[in-house]
Write a protein that holds these residues in place. Sequence first.
Motif, mmCIF file in Angstrom:
data_model
loop_
_atom_site.group_PDB
_atom_site.id
_atom_site.type_symbol
_atom_site.label_atom_id
_atom_site.label_comp_id
_atom_site.label_asym_id
_atom_site.label_seq_id
_atom_site.Cartn_x
_atom_site.Cartn_y
_atom_site.Cartn_z
ATOM 1 N N LEU A 38 -27.435 53.332 69.639
ATOM 2 C CA LEU A 38 -26.651 52.117 69.879
ATOM 3 C C LEU A 38 -27.245 50.876 69.215
ATOM 4 N N LEU A 39 -28.557 50.712 69.301
ATOM 5 C CA LEU A 39 -29.166 49.493 68.753
ATOM 6 C C LEU A 39 -29.603 49.649 67.294
ATOM 7 N N PHE A 40 -30.121 50.842 66.952
ATOM 8 C CA PHE A 40 -30.626 51.040 65.588
ATOM 9 C C PHE A 40 -29.638 51.765 64.687
ATOM 10 N N GLY A 41 -28.454 52.091 65.180
ATOM 11 C CA GLY A 41 -27.427 52.740 64.370
ATOM 12 C C GLY A 41 -27.829 54.102 63.844
ATOM 13 N N GLY A 42 -28.670 54.834 64.555
ATOM 14 C CA GLY A 42 -29.096 56.157 64.128
ATOM 15 C C GLY A 42 -30.212 56.151 63.116
ATOM 16 N N ASN A 43 -30.789 54.975 62.834
ATOM 17 C CA ASN A 43 -31.876 54.871 61.865
ATOM 18 C C ASN A 43 -33.217 54.940 62.597
ATOM 19 N N PRO A 44 -34.010 55.994 62.355
ATOM 20 C CA PRO A 44 -35.276 56.122 63.068
ATOM 21 C C PRO A 44 -36.312 55.070 62.664
ATOM 22 N N ALA A 45 -36.086 54.386 61.552
ATOM 23 C CA ALA A 45 -37.028 53.355 61.120
ATOM 24 C C ALA A 45 -37.012 52.142 62.047
ATOM 25 N N GLY A 46 -35.995 52.025 62.880
ATOM 26 C CA GLY A 46 -35.912 50.895 63.794
ATOM 27 C C GLY A 46 -37.033 50.864 64.816
ATOM 28 N N TRP A 47 -37.678 52.003 65.057
ATOM 29 C CA TRP A 47 -38.773 52.050 66.036
ATOM 30 C C TRP A 47 -40.012 51.317 65.562
ATOM 31 N N THR A 48 -40.062 50.962 64.283
ATOM 32 C CA THR A 48 -41.219 50.217 63.766
ATOM 33 C C THR A 48 -41.018 48.710 63.858
ATOM 34 N N PRO A 61 -53.664 39.099 65.490
ATOM 35 C CA PRO A 61 -52.639 39.403 66.493
ATOM 36 C C PRO A 61 -52.335 40.898 66.525
ATOM 37 N N TRP A 62 -52.076 41.400 67.720
ATOM 38 C CA TRP A 62 -51.703 42.801 67.898
ATOM 39 C C TRP A 62 -50.192 42.852 68.012
ATOM 40 N N ALA A 63 -49.561 43.518 67.047
ATOM 41 C CA ALA A 63 -48.100 43.630 67.034
ATOM 42 C C ALA A 63 -47.687 44.895 67.776
ATOM 43 N N VAL A 64 -46.862 44.732 68.795
ATOM 44 C CA VAL A 64 -46.359 45.856 69.575
ATOM 45 C C VAL A 64 -44.943 46.164 69.102
ATOM 46 N N THR A 65 -44.728 47.411 68.684
ATOM 47 C CA THR A 65 -43.411 47.815 68.191
ATOM 48 C C THR A 65 -42.590 48.440 69.319
ATOM 49 N N ALA A 66 -41.328 48.639 69.050
ATOM 50 C CA ALA A 66 -40.441 49.273 70.025
ATOM 51 C C ALA A 66 -40.916 50.697 70.323
ATOM 52 N N GLY A 67 -41.374 51.406 69.303
ATOM 53 C CA GLY A 67 -41.889 52.757 69.490
ATOM 54 C C GLY A 67 -43.139 52.781 70.351
ATOM 55 N N ASP A 68 -44.046 51.819 70.112
ATOM 56 C CA ASP A 68 -45.256 51.725 70.930
ATOM 57 C C ASP A 68 -44.899 51.516 72.396
ATOM 58 N N PHE A 69 -43.947 50.651 72.637
ATOM 59 C CA PHE A 69 -43.548 50.319 74.006
ATOM 60 C C PHE A 69 -42.963 51.548 74.725
ATOM 61 N N LEU A 70 -42.087 52.288 74.033
ATOM 62 C CA LEU A 70 -41.503 53.484 74.630
ATOM 63 C C LEU A 70 -42.565 54.555 74.876
ATOM 64 N N LEU A 71 -43.520 54.688 73.981
ATOM 65 C CA LEU A 71 -44.580 55.674 74.161
ATOM 66 C C LEU A 71 -45.468 55.338 75.352
ATOM 67 N N VAL A 72 -45.761 54.061 75.560
ATOM 68 C CA VAL A 72 -46.573 53.664 76.713
ATOM 69 C C VAL A 72 -45.831 53.984 78.011
ATOM 70 N N ILE A 73 -44.557 53.666 78.054
ATOM 71 C CA ILE A 73 -43.758 54.002 79.234
ATOM 72 C C ILE A 73 -43.787 55.512 79.472
ATOM 73 N N SER A 74 -43.667 56.279 78.407
ATOM 74 C CA SER A 74 -43.615 57.738 78.521
ATOM 75 C C SER A 74 -44.953 58.335 78.955
ATOM 76 N N VAL A 75 -46.059 57.733 78.550
ATOM 77 C CA VAL A 75 -47.371 58.214 78.996
ATOM 78 C C VAL A 75 -47.496 58.058 80.514
ATOM 79 N N PHE A 76 -47.020 56.935 81.032
ATOM 80 C CA PHE A 76 -47.027 56.748 82.484
ATOM 81 C C PHE A 76 -46.115 57.768 83.172
ATOM 82 N N LEU A 77 -44.954 58.024 82.595
ATOM 83 C CA LEU A 77 -44.062 59.029 83.167
ATOM 84 C C LEU A 77 -44.704 60.416 83.137
ATOM 85 N N LEU A 78 -45.423 60.729 82.052
ATOM 86 C CA LEU A 78 -46.118 62.012 81.961
ATOM 87 C C LEU A 78 -47.183 62.125 83.048
#
Length: 150
Positions: A38-48, A61-78
């Motif tokens: 929906l947000l990235f239109g099927g483009n996997p590069a949007g996670w960067t 500065p530490w840049a946090v990407t959308a992929g980093d954020f989802l992975l952190v959430i998923s580690v907690f879920l794991l």
Amino acid sequence: MTDSVYIPPNGRQPVRRGPFIPPLLAISFVLYNIVAFLLFGGNPAGWTLGLFTIPMFSGTPWAVTAGDFLLVISVFLLFFEVLKSTRSAQSSILEHMLSMLVFVAFLVEFLVAGAAASSVFFLLMVMSLIDVVAGFTVSITSAGRDVTMG
């Protein structure tokens, strides 16, 4: 040497009933697909894409990407998935089977869908595999402890 097995007085092991909790990594699967399609239109590069930056003491500065954020959430879920697998409830077998289905969904989408061709999705799939393997391993280990050989 004799082996003995403890049998409870009523002849049956007590069945622990716990609440049914669906696989938590399914949340990551759904979030990835919603954002990717929906947000990235099927483009996997949007996670960067950068979400925000955090200034560090080093001055860089530490840049946090959308992929980093989802992975952190998923580690907690794991983490919570592994905690869930330590319960020996009647519903745990169903939960393990559903975790396996979530992994199969990850695998099929990774192999078939172009939007899943990213390192973020691959790492989510590996987390799902770890959930399946850890769940069955912990269940088998705890089941072995339920039977006392002496």
